[in-house]
Design an enzyme around this catalytic site. Structure first.
Site, PDB file in Angstrom:
ATOM      1  N   ILE A  37       0.851  -1.205   0.000  1.00  0.00           N
ATOM      2  CA  ILE A  37       0.000   0.000   0.000  1.00  0.00           C
ATOM      3  C   ILE A  37       0.884   1.251   0.000  1.00  0.00           C
ATOM      4  O   ILE A  37       0.980   1.947   1.005  1.00  0.00           O
ATOM      5  CB  ILE A  37      -0.955   0.017   1.212  1.00  0.00           C
ATOM      6  CG1 ILE A  37      -0.211  -0.422   2.488  1.00  0.00           C
ATOM      7  CG2 ILE A  37      -2.153  -0.867   0.985  1.00  0.00           C
ATOM      8  CD1 ILE A  37      -0.928  -0.025   3.749  1.00  0.00           C
ATOM      9  N   PRO A  38       1.528   1.559  -1.108  1.00  0.00           N
ATOM     10  CA  PRO A  38       2.401   2.740  -1.138  1.00  0.00           C
ATOM     11  C   PRO A  38       1.590   4.021  -0.911  1.00  0.00           C
ATOM     12  O   PRO A  38       0.478   4.160  -1.419  1.00  0.00           O
ATOM     13  CB  PRO A  38       2.971   2.726  -2.562  1.00  0.00           C
ATOM     14  CG  PRO A  38       2.610   1.409  -3.148  1.00  0.00           C
ATOM     15  CD  PRO A  38       1.399   0.931  -2.425  1.00  0.00           C
ATOM     16  N   HIS A  39       2.165   4.911  -0.092  1.00  0.00           N
ATOM     17  CA  HIS A  39       1.493   6.200   0.163  1.00  0.00           C
ATOM     18  C   HIS A  39       2.542   7.200   0.628  1.00  0.00           C
ATOM     19  O   HIS A  39       3.543   6.815   1.225  1.00  0.00           O
ATOM     20  CB  HIS A  39       0.404   6.054   1.222  1.00  0.00           C
ATOM     21  CG  HIS A  39       0.894   5.443   2.486  1.00  0.00           C
ATOM     22  ND1 HIS A  39       0.821   4.080   2.727  1.00  0.00           N
ATOM     23  CD2 HIS A  39       1.505   5.962   3.573  1.00  0.00           C
ATOM     24  CE1 HIS A  39       1.344   3.805   3.898  1.00  0.00           C
ATOM     25  NE2 HIS A  39       1.786   4.939   4.438  1.00  0.00           N
ATOM     26  N   PRO A  40       2.339   8.475   0.405  1.00  0.00           N
ATOM     27  CA  PRO A  40       3.273   9.479   0.935  1.00  0.00           C
ATOM     28  C   PRO A  40       3.068   9.624   2.440  1.00  0.00           C
ATOM     29  O   PRO A  40       1.985   9.362   2.956  1.00  0.00           O
ATOM     30  CB  PRO A  40       2.906  10.754   0.190  1.00  0.00           C
ATOM     31  CG  PRO A  40       1.494  10.572  -0.235  1.00  0.00           C
ATOM     32  CD  PRO A  40       1.264   9.101  -0.390  1.00  0.00           C
TER      33      PRO A  40
END
Lengths: 575, 258
Positions: free
Chosen positions: B164-167
């Protein structure tokens, strides 16, 4: 009818609603005038009674006169107006401190009558405290008439006290200073102006009716350095006399209340003792102002031994008058004892260093008065201003300041609370404005209670609590019996944190098993200082409020601090 | 355009004056506050304000038996004492739109991509970002950098082949609704995931606020815990089937009603 209603409620007159300060000044002038009139009335009736009883003074039974007066005064207070004995000033301070300046209207005349009976018949007491009480009651009643709030009412109570003292001594500054230093304990821009106006009004009334005379006029004293230095020793004497008088008053009160006799009989016994002392030493009879005059003028002839004996005689007579149920104040006796102490000290100096060329004994009598007032009331400013005003003696202001300051300091060291305040301090009822006690007394549990706690039941599972925790803002969950709603304990997150993340226990543990029982609770009527003490003693930061076995909410130190700060800001910021 | 009211009033000067006076009274009335309102504005219980009135610690306007508070006077009074005076903030900690934001809507907005070709984790992120709709080129570059930054901290591969890539924080200067881009990879990649299994699907989450991010993340995590959903992901379903399943799970989460 509308017209009548208009006059019935002066609080609605448009002219009085222009500005609150103006209203207070007008009301202050009215109160000052009224209490000035009360002071003059008491003064006149005292003079009249003493004059008319003078004819009987030489009879052998004259020692019974003070007994009769004291008994009548006690009967009047107890049966007719139903007020407790007491000199008045502590009652006024109590009312200012705890009841927002509320006083009964009947107090405005009851003390005048009872003290006139006591003092007029020869009891050793002063008329000042009764007049202060009556002026304060007038102020409180006028505040009610104008439907003023508590702060304004307290100011008007102060106006009454200031007008009374100003009028009885013809001394406006003393009235002002006494009120601020002793009665109110607060010096602000808002209350000082009306009180000053009331002092002026009271003094003016007394000057119109009695003439502008300095109470104790005297010739000019020339004080040199040696005399000033000697006042340091005088301060020790006046302080000792103050402590002795305080002790004697409290002791005799303690003894008399243990007697199984009605109040009027006790007062009569005390009066008889006073009469007997007065038979041999007439100086102890009545408020004794003309004796002070004689002492200041230097016309009072007595050696060291007699003067010392008179000090003890006056202290004893005062204790038997006021401690045994007579009505009156300690102001007058203080002045008499003070001048006697001053005289004694002067005679002692003359014996020890006869060639030193001491100033007239009258000057020491004057300084002794200041020392005793300052020591007894622990109010140095009142002592300084009162004596310099009633003697017109600004020339002696330097030794006056020395003796007042030292006497107060010594008395404070030996007895932290003054005679007026001692009982209030012991009962925890002295709450001066802007102090911790004042702020805590104003806040109440019902204002601090937090009601957003979610109640749980003992037969709920830990798993049920988890969903409740998600919704709650608090770490505390009161446990109530499902059927009766009775508070049985608390579940605290801190205690159950280890099990909170263990899903295996969610269906295995009932809240009834993990709740804490027998915890400290608070009743809504409890006093905050006491609650805080319990929190400190048990290392708690919040406690449940419980009444009739029902949980009402939580009280916490965090909320308390927030409210405490707000309260302190509101109470201490002027304007 | 002259209404009947203006036509009546304009020629009559006294009436106009009366109207202004009336208007002023109305404005005055609007400035009056009740005791409950004052208590609310000061964030205090009404009993405290009542006591202050009795003690004369708070300025009031008396009219006969009753009393009222003037707003401007009170504001000045509170300011002098350093007290906060004003309408209380909304009690809810999360904004209404973020609470009603659904996973379904965010996933619809983000789009679903199949057969994403990439030979490294960074390449997969780059390609995934390129598929996000509505973003400008600069924002895409920034977002990609931020995602890499986050990956360097700890991998967002949460196991079972899902990442779950996220900044780390919401992108500044990007005013877009929350979206989640679902990218099925052509071939599973080593993502340094916690269970060391190769990752085959990315959910790239982009939210305008942290609150909303947590809200959507918790819903996504709830779905991923569901065994049926897990099996469905393994089969790399079409967009319709995936969204239908998400809708179904979200419905159970909200008890059937939105």
């Amino acid at each position: 009818m509308r017209f009548l209603k208009y006059w019935r409620y002066p609080a609605e007159w448009p002219i009085l609603r222009v500005d609150d300060r103006l209203l207070l000044i007008i009301a202050g002038a009215i109160v000052g005038t009224s209490s000035g009139l009360a002071a003059v009335a008491l003064n006149r009736s005292l003079v009249w009674m003493l004059d008319s009883l003078l004819a009987y003074r030489h009879f052998w039974w004259s020692f019974l006169l003070p007994a009769g007066g004291a008994a009548l005064s006690a009967l009047f207070l107890e049966k007719i107006v139903k007020e407790g004995a007491g000199h008045g000033v502590p009652e006024v301070i109590y009312s200012v401190s705890r009841r927002g300046g509320l006083l009964r209207f009947r107090s405005s005349y009851s003390r005048l009558i009872s003290s006139a009976l006591t003092i007029g018949s020869g009891g050793s007491a002063g008329p000042e405290a009764p007049v202060v009480m009556s002026g304060a009651a007038i102020g409180s009643s006028i505040a009610r008439l104008f439907s003023l709030n508590e702060r304004q009412r307290i100011t008007l109570v102060g106006c009454g006290a200031a007008g009374a003292i100003s009028s009885i001594f013809n001394a406006p500054i003393a009235g002002l200073v006494f009120t601020v230093e002793v009665v109110l304990g607060e010096w602000t821009a808002l209350n000082i102006v009306p009180i000053a106006i009331a002092s002026v009004a009271g003094t003016q009334i007394s000057r119109i009716l009695q003439g502008n005379q300095i109470a104790f006029a005297h010739h000019l004293f020339r004080v040199d350095l040696l005399d000033s230095a000697a006042t340091v020793g005088l301060a020790a004497f006046t302080a000792a006399a103050s402590i002795l008088l305080t002790w004697a008053l409290r002791r005799s009160h303690g003894v008399s209340t243990q007697l199984p006799a009605p109040l009027w009989l006790r007062a009569a016994i005390g009066g008889t003792v006073v009469g007997l002392i007065g038979y041999f030493f007439p100086v102890v009879i009545g408020e004794g102002y003309h004796w002070i005059q004689e002492m200041i003028e230097g016309a009072f002839v007595s050696g060291f031994g007699l003067a010392l004996l008179l000090v003890f005689a006056k202290i004893t007579a005062t204790a038997f008058t006021l401690g045994w149920g007579g009505s009156g104040g300690i102001f007058g006796p203080c002045l008499v004892i003070g001048s006697l102490v001053g005289l004694t000290y002067h005679r002692l100096l003359e014996i020890l260093w006869p060639s030193a060329g001491w100033i007239d004994g009258g000057c020491f009598a004057l300084l002794g008065m200041a020392g005793l007032i300052s020591g007894m009331l622990q109010a140095p400013l009142t002592g300084i201003f009162l004596i310099s005003e009633i003697t017109g003696g600004y020339g002696v202001i330097l030794p006056l300041i020395i003796v007042s300051a030292l006497s107060t300091t010594i008395c404070q060291f030996l007895e932290p609370a003054s005679f007026y305040l001692k009982e209030l301090v012991e009962r925890g009822q002295l709450l001066r404005p802007g102090t911790d006690g004042r702020v805590l007394a104003d806040l109440s549990v019902s204002e601090l209670i937090e009601k957003d706690c979610i109640a749980v039941q003992p037969n709920m599972l830990l798993g049920d609590l988890i969903t409740i925790v998600q919704k709650s803002h608090r770490n505390y969950f009161p446990v109530e019996d499902a059927a009766t709603g009775v508070f049985v304990g608390m579940v605290m997150l801190d205690d159950i944190r280890p099990y909170l993340f263990n899903p295996g226990m969610y269906h295995a543990v009932l809240l009834g098993q993990i709740m804490k029982t027998g915890i400290e609770t608070v009743h809504p009527d409890d006093d905050l200082p006491e609650i805080l003490e319990r929190m400190d003693a048990n290392h708690l930061y919040s406690m449940p409020v419980v009444a009739n076995e029902r949980f009402l909410g939580m009280i916490s130190k965090a909320t308390l601090l927030d409210r405490y700060r707000k309260e302190l800001k509101v109470q201490t910021t002027l304007q | 355009m002259q209404g009947p009211f203006t036509a009546d009033v304009r020629p009559l000067f006294p009436n106009a004056a009366a109207a202004t006076v009336l208007g002023r009274d109305a404005a005055k009335a609007a400035m009056k506050l009740s005791i409950d309102k004052v208590a609310e504005y000061l964030n205090l219980p009404p009993s405290t304000v009542e006591r202050w009135v009795r003690q004369g610690r708070i300025p009031i306007q008396k009219t006969g038996e009753s009393c009222s508070f003037d707003r401007t006077t009170l504001e000045k009074w509170a300011q002098q004492r350093g007290l906060f005076f004003g309408a209380p903030e909304e009690p809810s900690t999360c904004l209404p739109q973020s609470c009603h934001e659904t996973l379904l809507a965010a996933m619809k907005r983000g789009g679903i991509v199949h057969h994403l070709r990439a030979d490294s984790a960074a390449g997969a992120l780059k390609a995934g970002v390129a598929h996000l709709p509505l973003l400008s080129t600069e924002s895409r570059d920034i977002l990609f950098e931020r995602l890499l930054e986050r990956e360097q901290l700890t991998s967002t591969g949460i196991g079972k082949g899902v990442a779950i890539p996220h900044p780390r924080s919401p992108l500044s200067g990007v005013d877009l609704p929350a979206m989640i881009a679902t990218c099925f990879l052509e071939s599973p990649l080593d993502f340094d995931a916690i269970d060391d299994r190769p990752v085959f699907v990315l959910f790239i989450i982009l939210c305008p606020s942290l609150q909303q991010h947590l809200h959507l993340l918790s819903r996504l995590a709830f779905c991923l815990r569901n065994p049926e959903f897990e099996a469905l992901l393994q089969s790399r379903p079409s967009a319709e089937r995936l969204l239908a399943k998400v809708r179904e799970i979200e419905k159970t989460l909200e008890g059937g009603g939105f």
